[in-house]
Design a protein around this motif. Structure first.
Motif, PDB file in Angstrom:
ATOM      1  N   MET A   1       0.785  -1.094   0.083  1.00 47.44           N
ATOM      2  CA  MET A   1       0.020   0.168  -0.067  1.00 47.44           C
ATOM      3  C   MET A   1       0.700   1.234   0.001  1.00 47.44           C
ATOM      4  SD  MET A   1      -2.920   0.974   2.618  1.00 47.44           S
ATOM      5  CE  MET A   1      -3.876   2.672   2.455  1.00 47.44           C
ATOM      6  N   THR A   2       0.546   2.303  -0.884  1.00 51.00           N
ATOM      7  CA  THR A   2       1.310   3.311  -0.924  1.00 51.00           C
ATOM      8  C   THR A   2       1.051   4.181   0.138  1.00 51.00           C
ATOM      9  OG1 THR A   2       1.148   3.292  -3.401  1.00 51.00           O
ATOM     10  CG2 THR A   2       1.907   5.485  -2.336  1.00 51.00           C
ATOM     11  N   ALA A   3       2.327   4.920   0.851  1.00 54.48           N
ATOM     12  CA  ALA A   3       2.299   5.696   1.950  1.00 54.48           C
ATOM     13  C   ALA A   3       1.516   7.019   1.702  1.00 54.48           C
ATOM     14  CB  ALA A   3       3.425   5.980   2.481  1.00 54.48           C
ATOM     15  N   ALA A   4       0.849   7.629   2.513  1.00 55.90           N
ATOM     16  CA  ALA A   4       0.067   8.888   2.161  1.00 55.90           C
ATOM     17  C   ALA A   4       1.027  10.073   1.934  1.00 55.90           C
ATOM     18  CB  ALA A   4      -0.789   9.400   2.970  1.00 55.90           C
ATOM     19  N   VAL A   5       0.998  10.952   0.879  1.00 55.93           N
ATOM     20  CA  VAL A   5       1.927  11.906   0.741  1.00 55.93           C
ATOM     21  C   VAL A   5       1.446  12.975   1.956  1.00 55.93           C
ATOM     22  CG1 VAL A   5       2.545  13.857  -0.686  1.00 55.93           C
ATOM     23  CG2 VAL A   5       1.885  11.526  -1.712  1.00 55.93           C
ATOM     24  N   ARG A   6       2.634  13.612   2.266  1.00 51.48           N
ATOM     25  CA  ARG A   6       2.564  14.450   3.330  1.00 51.48           C
ATOM     26  C   ARG A   6       2.973  16.038   2.956  1.00 51.48           C
ATOM     27  NH1 ARG A   6       1.820  14.784   9.057  1.00 51.48           N
ATOM     28  NH2 ARG A   6       3.097  16.281  10.229  1.00 51.48           N
ATOM     29  N   TRP A   7       2.072  16.633   2.693  1.00 51.01           N
ATOM     30  CA  TRP A   7       2.337  18.159   2.240  1.00 51.01           C
ATOM     31  C   TRP A   7       2.475  19.084   3.378  1.00 51.01           C
ATOM     32  CZ3 TRP A   7       3.064  18.761  -3.026  1.00 51.01           C
ATOM     33  CH2 TRP A   7       2.546  17.874  -3.876  1.00 51.01           C
ATOM     34  N   PRO A   8       3.739  19.867   3.539  1.00 51.87           N
ATOM     35  CA  PRO A   8       4.164  20.373   4.635  1.00 51.87           C
ATOM     36  C   PRO A   8       3.287  21.452   5.206  1.00 51.87           C
ATOM     37  CG  PRO A   8       5.389  21.153   2.472  1.00 51.87           C
ATOM     38  CD  PRO A   8       4.694  20.047   2.287  1.00 51.87           C
ATOM     39  N   ALA A   9       2.653  22.367   4.258  1.00 50.68           N
ATOM     40  CA  ALA A   9       1.606  23.530   4.656  1.00 50.68           C
ATOM     41  C   ALA A   9       0.394  22.946   5.140  1.00 50.68           C
ATOM     42  CB  ALA A   9       1.447  24.499   3.553  1.00 50.68           C
ATOM     43  N   SER A  10      -0.168  22.005   4.405  1.00 49.86           N
ATOM     44  CA  SER A  10      -1.468  21.316   4.764  1.00 49.86           C
ATOM     45  C   SER A  10      -1.397  20.551   6.047  1.00 49.86           C
ATOM     46  CB  SER A  10      -1.753  20.257   3.758  1.00 49.86           C
ATOM     47  OG  SER A  10      -2.177  21.192   2.448  1.00 49.86           O
ATOM     48  N   ALA A  11      -0.187  20.065   6.231  1.00 49.20           N
ATOM     49  CA  ALA A  11      -0.034  19.125   7.473  1.00 49.20           C
ATOM     50  C   ALA A  11      -0.119  19.991   8.699  1.00 49.20           C
ATOM     51  CB  ALA A  11       1.246  18.481   7.658  1.00 49.20           C
ATOM     52  N   ARG A  12       0.265  21.306   8.766  1.00 52.01           N
ATOM     53  CA  ARG A  12      -0.052  22.127   9.827  1.00 52.01           C
ATOM     54  C   ARG A  12      -1.315  22.035  10.409  1.00 52.01           C
ATOM     55  NH1 ARG A  12       1.940  27.920   8.749  1.00 52.01           N
ATOM     56  NH2 ARG A  12       0.394  27.669   6.975  1.00 52.01           N
ATOM     57  N   VAL A  26      -0.927  22.637  -5.630  1.00 50.32           N
ATOM     58  CA  VAL A  26      -1.788  23.627  -5.444  1.00 50.32           C
ATOM     59  C   VAL A  26      -2.622  23.886  -3.933  1.00 50.32           C
ATOM     60  CG1 VAL A  26      -3.741  24.809  -6.629  1.00 50.32           C
ATOM     61  CG2 VAL A  26      -2.148  23.563  -7.963  1.00 50.32           C
ATOM     62  N   GLN A  27      -2.949  22.849  -3.602  1.00 51.45           N
ATOM     63  CA  GLN A  27      -3.653  22.990  -2.194  1.00 51.45           C
ATOM     64  C   GLN A  27      -2.599  23.220  -1.111  1.00 51.45           C
ATOM     65  OE1 GLN A  27      -5.193  19.020  -1.053  1.00 51.45           O
ATOM     66  NE2 GLN A  27      -5.816  19.698   1.051  1.00 51.45           N
ATOM     67  N   ASP A  28      -1.479  22.844  -1.408  1.00 50.22           N
ATOM     68  CA  ASP A  28      -0.369  23.155  -0.340  1.00 50.22           C
ATOM     69  C   ASP A  28      -0.002  24.542  -0.229  1.00 50.22           C
ATOM     70  OD1 ASP A  28       1.079  21.804   1.869  1.00 50.22           O
ATOM     71  OD2 ASP A  28       2.992  22.343   0.700  1.00 50.22           O
ATOM     72  N   LEU A  29       0.011  25.066  -1.675  1.00 54.42           N
ATOM     73  CA  LEU A  29       0.038  26.462  -1.767  1.00 54.42           C
ATOM     74  C   LEU A  29      -0.945  27.220  -1.065  1.00 54.42           C
ATOM     75  CD1 LEU A  29       1.619  29.241  -3.168  1.00 54.42           C
ATOM     76  CD2 LEU A  29       0.120  28.700  -4.985  1.00 54.42           C
ATOM     77  N   LEU A  30      -2.151  26.953  -1.053  1.00 54.62           N
ATOM     78  CA  LEU A  30      -3.326  27.662  -0.746  1.00 54.62           C
ATOM     79  C   LEU A  30      -3.225  27.516   1.061  1.00 54.62           C
ATOM     80  CD1 LEU A  30      -6.143  26.070  -2.705  1.00 54.62           C
ATOM     81  CD2 LEU A  30      -5.660  28.382  -2.450  1.00 54.62           C
ATOM     82  N   TRP A  53       9.390  26.634   2.573  1.00 49.68           N
ATOM     83  CA  TRP A  53       8.299  25.931   2.183  1.00 49.68           C
ATOM     84  C   TRP A  53       8.235  25.532   0.769  1.00 49.68           C
ATOM     85  CZ3 TRP A  53       5.184  27.640  -2.029  1.00 49.68           C
ATOM     86  CH2 TRP A  53       4.013  26.554  -2.237  1.00 49.68           C
ATOM     87  N   LEU A  54       8.805  26.368  -0.051  1.00 45.57           N
ATOM     88  CA  LEU A  54       8.732  25.833  -1.605  1.00 45.57           C
ATOM     89  C   LEU A  54       9.726  24.747  -1.777  1.00 45.57           C
ATOM     90  CD1 LEU A  54       7.653  26.356  -4.432  1.00 45.57           C
ATOM     91  CD2 LEU A  54       9.493  28.148  -4.492  1.00 45.57           C
ATOM     92  N   LYS A  55      10.928  24.738  -1.166  1.00 43.48           N
ATOM     93  CA  LYS A  55      11.738  23.501  -1.313  1.00 43.48           C
ATOM     94  C   LYS A  55      11.246  22.115  -0.796  1.00 43.48           C
ATOM     95  CE  LYS A  55      16.360  22.029   0.204  1.00 43.48           C
ATOM     96  NZ  LYS A  55      17.640  22.267   0.886  1.00 43.48           N
ATOM     97  N   SER A  56      10.520  22.268   0.474  1.00 40.66           N
ATOM     98  CA  SER A  56       9.873  21.037   0.842  1.00 40.66           C
ATOM     99  C   SER A  56       8.835  20.677   0.119  1.00 40.66           C
ATOM    100  CB  SER A  56       9.501  21.427   2.493  1.00 40.66           C
ATOM    101  OG  SER A  56       8.769  20.284   3.095  1.00 40.66           O
TER     102      SER A  56
END
Length: 206
Positions: A1-12, A26-30, A53-56
């Motif tokens: 099973m593929t691990a869930a992707v963890r976006w840095p801004a959304s994870a907060r 795009v969601q993470d940018l928002l 943030w952008l690098k991550s």
């Protein structure tokens, strides 16, 4: 099973529903915006924070899209264009929420360029440009692809005006309004209930 992707801004904001593929970026940018309780900092407030943030986020993007733009250094002008892009997107998505079920969201105008190629699969858009312009072009391509696939309407911002966290609505009828019904949904429902009682000249029970 593929691990869930963890976006840095959304994870907060403990956003559990991430958009698929490049739309997740795009969601993470928002979600770099300052919101939540306690309030999180704006990740585009300074050059250092924005570059971090952008690098991550771009590193995360490489796990779901091989055409991810490369990381790069930001300058003040580029940061301003990223902020403008984010706010245009947030404003457009916010208009898609009301008391009724979600409606289709119009993609805002983005002044950038993209390349079109013709192949056996038909016409395809590809991002163009370097630095921030490459990022803006990539976002444009993702929005266009999501609109064509009829998934753009599933990318939403929370209907709670004190939150506005971006989430991806995976419900069958695409009717979710809250990024988290147990927090934002309950809070808004209690406010609405108390407002109705006040209109009737009643007081809310303890």
């Amino acid at each position: 099973m593929t691990a869930a992707v963890r976006w840095p801004a959304s994870a907060r904001y403990e956003v559990q529903d991430s958009a698929p593929g490049g739309l997740g970026f795009v969601q993470d940018l928002l979600n770099t915006a300052s919101m939540g309780k306690p309030r999180q900092p704006d990740l585009l407030e300074s050059l250092d924070a924005a570059e971090q943030w952008l690098k991550s986020s771009l590193a995360t993007l490489t796990h779901v899209d091989s055409s991810a733009p490369p990381p790069h250094a930001l300058d003040a002008r580029g940061l301003g264009r990223l902020r403008s892009l984010r706010e245009a997107l947030r404003a457009a998505l916010a208009t898609g929420h009301g008391e009724e079920a979600a409606v289709a969201v119009a993609v805002p105008s983005i002044e950038t360029t993209a390349a079109i190629t013709l192949g056996t699969d038909g016409a395809q858009l590809h991002p163009r440009g370097k630095g921030v312009e490459g990022i803006r072009s990539y976002v444009l391509v993702q929005l266009a692809a999501a609109t064509y696939a009829d998934t753009m309407r599933r990318l939403k911002v929370c209907a709670n005006p004190r939150c506005r966290g971006a989430f991806y609505d995976r419900s069958k009828n695409c009717s979710r309004l809250w990024h988290d019904v147990t927090t934002c949904g309950n809070t808004q429902n209690v406010r609405a209930y108390r407002a109705r009682l006040k209109e009737r000249g009643l007081s809310s029970p303890n």
